[in-house]
Design a protein around this motif. Structure first.
Motif, mmCIF file in Angstrom:
data_model
loop_
_atom_site.group_PDB
_atom_site.id
_atom_site.type_symbol
_atom_site.label_atom_id
_atom_site.label_comp_id
_atom_site.label_asym_id
_atom_site.label_seq_id
_atom_site.Cartn_x
_atom_site.Cartn_y
_atom_site.Cartn_z
ATOM 1 N N VAL A 185 3.601 10.214 -5.241
ATOM 2 C CA VAL A 185 5.184 10.095 -5.290
ATOM 3 C C VAL A 185 5.498 9.129 -3.598
ATOM 4 O O VAL A 185 4.553 10.030 -2.700
ATOM 5 N N PRO A 186 6.416 8.493 -3.918
ATOM 6 C CA PRO A 186 7.348 8.295 -4.903
ATOM 7 C C PRO A 186 6.509 6.402 -5.770
ATOM 8 O O PRO A 186 5.195 6.258 -5.238
ATOM 9 N N GLU A 187 7.164 6.357 -6.258
ATOM 10 C CA GLU A 187 6.479 4.900 -7.401
ATOM 11 C C GLU A 187 5.630 4.548 -6.301
ATOM 12 O O GLU A 187 5.146 3.569 -7.101
ATOM 13 N N GLN A 188 6.565 3.502 -5.964
ATOM 14 C CA GLN A 188 6.235 2.410 -5.605
ATOM 15 C C GLN A 188 5.085 2.426 -4.501
ATOM 16 O O GLN A 188 4.587 1.313 -3.816
ATOM 17 N N LEU A 189 4.708 4.165 -4.145
ATOM 18 C CA LEU A 189 3.533 4.279 -3.219
ATOM 19 C C LEU A 189 2.319 4.530 -3.293
ATOM 20 O O LEU A 189 1.124 5.369 -2.598
ATOM 21 N N ASN A 190 2.448 4.525 -5.026
ATOM 22 C CA ASN A 190 1.715 4.473 -6.232
ATOM 23 C C ASN A 190 0.003 4.404 -5.872
ATOM 24 O O ASN A 190 0.082 3.074 -5.657
ATOM 25 N N LYS A 191 -0.503 5.385 -5.590
ATOM 26 C CA LYS A 191 -2.402 4.840 -4.836
ATOM 27 C C LYS A 191 -2.157 4.932 -3.535
ATOM 28 O O LYS A 191 -3.388 3.715 -3.148
ATOM 29 N N TYR A 192 -1.388 4.664 -2.911
ATOM 30 C CA TYR A 192 -1.767 3.722 -1.345
ATOM 31 C C TYR A 192 -1.989 4.955 -0.508
ATOM 32 O O TYR A 192 -1.993 6.009 -0.641
ATOM 33 N N PRO A 193 -3.085 4.370 0.247
ATOM 34 C CA PRO A 193 -4.166 5.246 1.137
ATOM 35 C C PRO A 193 -3.385 5.499 2.496
ATOM 36 O O PRO A 193 -2.303 4.984 2.633
ATOM 37 N N ILE A 194 -3.742 7.234 2.184
ATOM 38 C CA ILE A 194 -2.652 8.481 3.299
ATOM 39 C C ILE A 194 -2.871 7.543 4.320
ATOM 40 O O ILE A 194 -1.703 7.356 5.758
ATOM 41 N N MET A 195 -3.875 7.216 4.852
ATOM 42 C CA MET A 195 -4.617 6.838 6.413
ATOM 43 C C MET A 195 -3.988 5.216 6.697
ATOM 44 O O MET A 195 -4.525 5.426 8.174
ATOM 45 N N ALA A 196 -3.320 5.151 5.854
ATOM 46 C CA ALA A 196 -3.356 3.148 5.619
ATOM 47 C C ALA A 196 -2.218 3.219 6.783
ATOM 48 O O ALA A 196 -1.232 2.084 7.034
ATOM 49 N N PHE A 197 -1.309 4.277 6.556
ATOM 50 C CA PHE A 197 -0.090 4.645 7.192
ATOM 51 C C PHE A 197 0.096 4.188 8.872
ATOM 52 O O PHE A 197 -0.993 4.463 9.593
ATOM 53 N N GLY A 198 1.036 4.316 9.184
ATOM 54 C CA GLY A 198 0.966 3.220 10.875
ATOM 55 C C GLY A 198 2.241 4.281 11.178
ATOM 56 O O GLY A 198 3.425 4.745 10.274
ATOM 57 N N ASP A 199 2.360 4.895 12.380
ATOM 58 C CA ASP A 199 3.730 5.305 13.138
ATOM 59 C C ASP A 199 5.105 4.471 12.625
ATOM 60 O O ASP A 199 5.745 5.881 12.635
#
Length: 261
Positions: free
Chosen positions: A190-204
């Motif tokens: 959740v949210p739907e637009q981030l479904n299956k997006y890797p958490i570790m790929a986020f940046g600051d």
């Protein structure tokens, strides 16, 4: 009448031939020296009649839903505790007391959605923690900070909520990357637009809108003064505008009456 005494060598021989009985193995389990296997036994709670020299305890594939206060007898030698594929929904903050030597804990494939900061406080020796395949949407870093010896953490296959609330966990994961196993399987649900997006790929920059803006004392004083003043000013402006409208209306009516034949 005198007491009959057994000579020391005879007593020693009797103890060798007939050693004291060892603690009984729980009726639903299979036991071997240092190991108790209670897997797939339909258990709804942890057996209490466990030997204090137990070093490995298997409790997977049962129906345990809650670990209440002191769910385990004192097991000072326990090194591995396996509880996967149960129905765990709640772990009390004092459920794991008496397991201070524990080094590996498997809680995967359960129904855990919340862990309190006290959950793992008594596990200062824990090295490996598996929380995969639960219902965790968020996880406070203070839960993990209670484990000074932690070297391997598994969090995959949880329905992570990738909103501002996950920022503290993301910071902890970023600082402890070497401890996180299966990093590619930490995916947003959740949210739907981030479904299956890797958490570790986020940046600051991904959490820029989540940065907290603290107000100083002067800011609060300013708001306290401006708030009532703006309220009074709005009333004055509205009254003034109303008077103008009424005055204009009366003036227009008098002009109309003056021109009437």
């Amino acid at each position: 009448m005198g007491c009959w005494r057994v000579p020391g060598p005879v007593l020693l021989l009797l103890l060798v031939l007939h050693p004291p009985p060892s603690p009984a193995c729980p009726s639903a389990c299979r036991c071997s020296p240092g190991e108790v296997d209670c897997s797939e036994r339909g258990l709804r709670e942890v057996p209490w009649s466990l030997s204090t020299n137990t070093s490995t305890l298997w409790l997977g594939y049962n129906f345990i839903t809650v670990l209440g206060p002191r769910s385990f007898p004192p097991l000072p030698g326990l090194r591995l505790l396996s509880l996967p594929h149960n129905r765990l929904e709640l772990i009390h903050g004092q459920a794991l007391l008496g397991l201070g030597a524990l080094r590996e804990l498997d809680l995967s494939h359960n129904c855990l959605s919340v862990l309190s900061p006290e959950t793992f406080l008594s596990l200062a020796s824990l090295v490996t923690l598996n929380l995969g395949s639960n219902r965790l949407g968020e996880l406070e870093p203070v839960v993990l900070s209670a484990l000074p010896q932690l070297q391997a953490l598994l969090l995959q296959d949880n329905p992570w909520v990738c909103s501002c609330g996950i920022l503290p966990l993301w910071r902890w994961l970023s600082l402890n990357r070497e401890k996180v196993r299966e990093k590619s399987l930490l995916l947003c649900a959740v949210p739907e637009q981030l479904n299956k997006y890797p958490i570790m790929a986020f940046g600051d920059e991904s959490f820029r809108q989540c940065q907290e803006t603290s107000l100083s004392f002067q800011h609060y004083i300013t708001l306290f003064i401006i708030g009532p003043f703006s309220f009074v000013a709005s009333i004055f402006v509205c009254t003034f505008m109303g008077l103008i409208i009424v005055f204009y209306h009366n003036l227009h009516r008098e002009s109309h009456c003056w021109r009437r034949p």
